[in-house]
Design a protein around this motif. Structure first.
Motif, PDB file in Angstrom:
ATOM      1  N   GLY A 251      33.668  96.591 109.087  1.00  0.00           N
ATOM      2  CA  GLY A 251      32.643  95.861 108.848  1.00  0.00           C
ATOM      3  C   GLY A 251      34.156  94.049 108.981  1.00  0.00           C
ATOM      4  O   GLY A 251      34.562  94.142 109.468  1.00  0.00           O
ATOM      5  N   ASP A 252      32.619  93.067 108.106  1.00  0.00           N
ATOM      6  CA  ASP A 252      34.648  92.524 108.000  1.00  0.00           C
ATOM      7  C   ASP A 252      34.872  91.916 106.756  1.00  0.00           C
ATOM      8  O   ASP A 252      34.950  93.265 105.810  1.00  0.00           O
ATOM      9  CB  ASP A 252      33.139  91.010 107.092  1.00  0.00           C
ATOM     10  N   GLY A 253      36.852  91.637 107.162  1.00  0.00           N
ATOM     11  CA  GLY A 253      36.947  91.782 106.417  1.00  0.00           C
ATOM     12  C   GLY A 253      37.898  93.056 105.953  1.00  0.00           C
ATOM     13  O   GLY A 253      38.258  93.491 107.378  1.00  0.00           O
ATOM     14  N   VAL A 254      37.862  93.520 104.780  1.00  0.00           N
ATOM     15  CA  VAL A 254      38.647  95.032 104.283  1.00  0.00           C
ATOM     16  C   VAL A 254      37.329  96.391 104.237  1.00  0.00           C
ATOM     17  O   VAL A 254      37.546  96.744 103.610  1.00  0.00           O
ATOM     18  CB  VAL A 254      39.021  94.816 103.400  1.00  0.00           C
ATOM     19  N   ASP A 255      35.579  96.064 104.491  1.00  0.00           N
ATOM     20  CA  ASP A 255      34.422  96.984 104.061  1.00  0.00           C
ATOM     21  C   ASP A 255      35.210  97.322 105.356  1.00  0.00           C
ATOM     22  O   ASP A 255      34.953  97.486 106.469  1.00  0.00           O
ATOM     23  CB  ASP A 255      33.518  95.737 103.487  1.00  0.00           C
ATOM     24  N   SER A 256      34.331  99.080 105.414  1.00  0.00           N
ATOM     25  CA  SER A 256      34.269  99.713 106.194  1.00  0.00           C
ATOM     26  C   SER A 256      32.328 100.456 105.862  1.00  0.00           C
ATOM     27  O   SER A 256      32.136 100.306 104.432  1.00  0.00           O
ATOM     28  CB  SER A 256      35.923 101.105 106.210  1.00  0.00           C
ATOM     29  N   SER A 257      31.927 101.320 106.474  1.00  0.00           N
ATOM     30  CA  SER A 257      31.150 101.978 106.458  1.00  0.00           C
ATOM     31  C   SER A 257      31.448 103.279 107.140  1.00  0.00           C
ATOM     32  O   SER A 257      31.540 103.639 108.126  1.00  0.00           O
ATOM     33  CB  SER A 257      29.985 101.078 107.398  1.00  0.00           C
ATOM     34  N   VAL A 258      31.600 104.255 106.026  1.00  0.00           N
ATOM     35  CA  VAL A 258      31.760 105.638 106.253  1.00  0.00           C
ATOM     36  C   VAL A 258      30.199 106.110 106.334  1.00  0.00           C
ATOM     37  O   VAL A 258      29.763 106.901 105.349  1.00  0.00           O
ATOM     38  CB  VAL A 258      32.800 106.035 105.609  1.00  0.00           C
TER      39      VAL A 258
ATOM     40  N   VAL B 259      32.721 100.980 101.964  1.00  0.00           N
ATOM     41  CA  VAL B 259      34.001 101.232 101.112  1.00  0.00           C
ATOM     42  C   VAL B 259      33.657  99.878 101.264  1.00  0.00           C
ATOM     43  O   VAL B 259      33.967  99.179 102.430  1.00  0.00           O
ATOM     44  CB  VAL B 259      34.283 102.300 102.050  1.00  0.00           C
ATOM     45  N   ASP B 260      35.039  99.300  99.989  1.00  0.00           N
ATOM     46  CA  ASP B 260      35.333  98.114  99.739  1.00  0.00           C
ATOM     47  C   ASP B 260      36.396  97.833  99.167  1.00  0.00           C
ATOM     48  O   ASP B 260      36.646  98.528  98.690  1.00  0.00           O
ATOM     49  CB  ASP B 260      34.094  96.803  99.434  1.00  0.00           C
ATOM     50  N   GLU B 261      36.933  96.731  99.247  1.00  0.00           N
ATOM     51  CA  GLU B 261      38.798  96.532  98.685  1.00  0.00           C
ATOM     52  C   GLU B 261      37.798  95.785  96.638  1.00  0.00           C
ATOM     53  O   GLU B 261      37.286  95.247  97.714  1.00  0.00           O
ATOM     54  CB  GLU B 261      39.916  96.189  99.243  1.00  0.00           C
ATOM     55  N   PRO B 262      38.579  95.627  96.050  1.00  0.00           N
ATOM     56  CA  PRO B 262      38.942  94.712  94.825  1.00  0.00           C
ATOM     57  C   PRO B 262      38.584  93.799  95.235  1.00  0.00           C
ATOM     58  O   PRO B 262      39.483  92.963  96.284  1.00  0.00           O
ATOM     59  CB  PRO B 262      39.156  95.108  93.928  1.00  0.00           C
ATOM     60  N   ALA B 263      38.368  91.887  95.312  1.00  0.00           N
ATOM     61  CA  ALA B 263      38.422  91.304  95.024  1.00  0.00           C
ATOM     62  C   ALA B 263      39.756  90.689  95.401  1.00  0.00           C
ATOM     63  O   ALA B 263      40.075  89.429  95.765  1.00  0.00           O
ATOM     64  CB  ALA B 263      37.740  89.846  94.254  1.00  0.00           C
TER      65      ALA B 263
ATOM     66  N   LEU C 261      42.018  92.011  96.383  1.00  0.00           N
ATOM     67  CA  LEU C 261      42.899  92.892  96.931  1.00  0.00           C
ATOM     68  C   LEU C 261      42.024  92.178  98.961  1.00  0.00           C
ATOM     69  O   LEU C 261      42.623  92.482  99.981  1.00  0.00           O
ATOM     70  CB  LEU C 261      42.666  94.409  97.160  1.00  0.00           C
ATOM     71  N   GLY C 262      41.313  91.195  98.630  1.00  0.00           N
ATOM     72  CA  GLY C 262      41.084  90.903 100.204  1.00  0.00           C
ATOM     73  C   GLY C 262      39.283  91.295 100.025  1.00  0.00           C
ATOM     74  O   GLY C 262      38.940  90.723 101.268  1.00  0.00           O
ATOM     75  N   GLY C 263      39.001  91.827  99.443  1.00  0.00           N
ATOM     76  CA  GLY C 263      37.221  92.313  99.523  1.00  0.00           C
ATOM     77  C   GLY C 263      36.771  91.441  98.900  1.00  0.00           C
ATOM     78  O   GLY C 263      36.531  90.635  98.142  1.00  0.00           O
ATOM     79  N   ASN C 264      35.297  92.174  99.227  1.00  0.00           N
ATOM     80  CA  ASN C 264      34.036  91.594  98.158  1.00  0.00           C
ATOM     81  C   ASN C 264      33.333  92.279  97.234  1.00  0.00           C
ATOM     82  O   ASN C 264      33.234  91.501  96.194  1.00  0.00           O
ATOM     83  CB  ASN C 264      32.992  91.852  99.338  1.00  0.00           C
ATOM     84  N   ASP C 265      34.107  93.004  97.107  1.00  0.00           N
ATOM     85  CA  ASP C 265      34.073  93.996  95.845  1.00  0.00           C
ATOM     86  C   ASP C 265      32.732  93.957  94.863  1.00  0.00           C
ATOM     87  O   ASP C 265      31.825  93.748  93.136  1.00  0.00           O
ATOM     88  CB  ASP C 265      34.873  93.473  94.337  1.00  0.00           C
ATOM     89  N   PRO C 266      31.733  94.282  95.762  1.00  0.00           N
ATOM     90  CA  PRO C 266      29.864  94.417  95.691  1.00  0.00           C
ATOM     91  C   PRO C 266      29.625  95.674  94.888  1.00  0.00           C
ATOM     92  O   PRO C 266      30.205  96.847  94.794  1.00  0.00           O
ATOM     93  CB  PRO C 266      29.257  94.615  97.207  1.00  0.00           C
ATOM     94  N   PRO C 267      28.963  94.893  94.030  1.00  0.00           N
ATOM     95  CA  PRO C 267      28.416  96.555  93.059  1.00  0.00           C
ATOM     96  C   PRO C 267      27.690  97.315  93.999  1.00  0.00           C
ATOM     97  O   PRO C 267      27.019  97.091  95.054  1.00  0.00           O
ATOM     98  CB  PRO C 267      27.511  95.650  92.395  1.00  0.00           C
ATOM     99  N   PRO C 268      27.872  98.397  93.362  1.00  0.00           N
ATOM    100  CA  PRO C 268      26.799  99.332  93.738  1.00  0.00           C
ATOM    101  C   PRO C 268      25.503  99.476  93.915  1.00  0.00           C
ATOM    102  O   PRO C 268      24.785  98.708  93.287  1.00  0.00           O
ATOM    103  CB  PRO C 268      26.859 101.112  93.021  1.00  0.00           C
ATOM    104  N   LYS C 269      24.383  99.579  95.189  1.00  0.00           N
ATOM    105  CA  LYS C 269      23.049  99.673  95.074  1.00  0.00           C
ATOM    106  C   LYS C 269      22.406 100.871  94.160  1.00  0.00           C
ATOM    107  O   LYS C 269      23.357 102.153  95.126  1.00  0.00           O
ATOM    108  CB  LYS C 269      22.244  99.406  96.712  1.00  0.00           C
ATOM    109  N   SER C 270      21.701 100.325  93.635  1.00  0.00           N
ATOM    110  CA  SER C 270      20.816 101.847  93.151  1.00  0.00           C
ATOM    111  C   SER C 270      19.624 102.138  94.185  1.00  0.00           C
ATOM    112  O   SER C 270      19.270 101.216  94.915  1.00  0.00           O
ATOM    113  CB  SER C 270      20.229 101.405  92.031  1.00  0.00           C
ATOM    114  N   ARG C 271      19.171 103.136  94.340  1.00  0.00           N
ATOM    115  CA  ARG C 271      17.792 103.783  95.521  1.00  0.00           C
ATOM    116  C   ARG C 271      16.635 102.996  94.533  1.00  0.00           C
ATOM    117  O   ARG C 271      16.239 103.380  93.252  1.00  0.00           O
ATOM    118  CB  ARG C 271      17.788 105.006  95.544  1.00  0.00           C
TER     119      ARG C 271
END
Length: 66
Positions: A34-41, A50-54, A56-66
């Motif tokens: 994706g953008d930066g260091v995030d990926s979709s697996v 999947v993303d890295e912590p801020a 390490l260059g990631g956005n570090d978004p919180p998990p989304k609940s259903r």
């Protein structure tokens, strides 16, 4: 028909103990950058973001609940 996990587990464990060369599993996944260091697996019908912590260059978004 009702299944108990314990019975399935014990049966599988016994079968693999009797034929350990058959204890092979193959898994397949696909990953898209994706953008930066995030990926979709994707594995089967499941998709995990999947993303890295801020730090390490990631956005570090919180998990989304259903």
């Amino acid at each position: 028909m009702t299944f108990r996990f314990k019975d399935i587990f014990n049966g599988t464990q016994s079968a693999l103990r009797n034929a350990p060369t058959k204890a092979v599993a193959v898994f397949s996944t696909q990953s898209r950058q994706g953008d930066g260091v995030d990926s979709s697996v994707q594995a089967w019908q499941f998709t995990v973001k999947v993303d890295e912590p801020a730090a390490l260059g990631g956005n570090d978004p919180p998990p989304k609940s259903r």
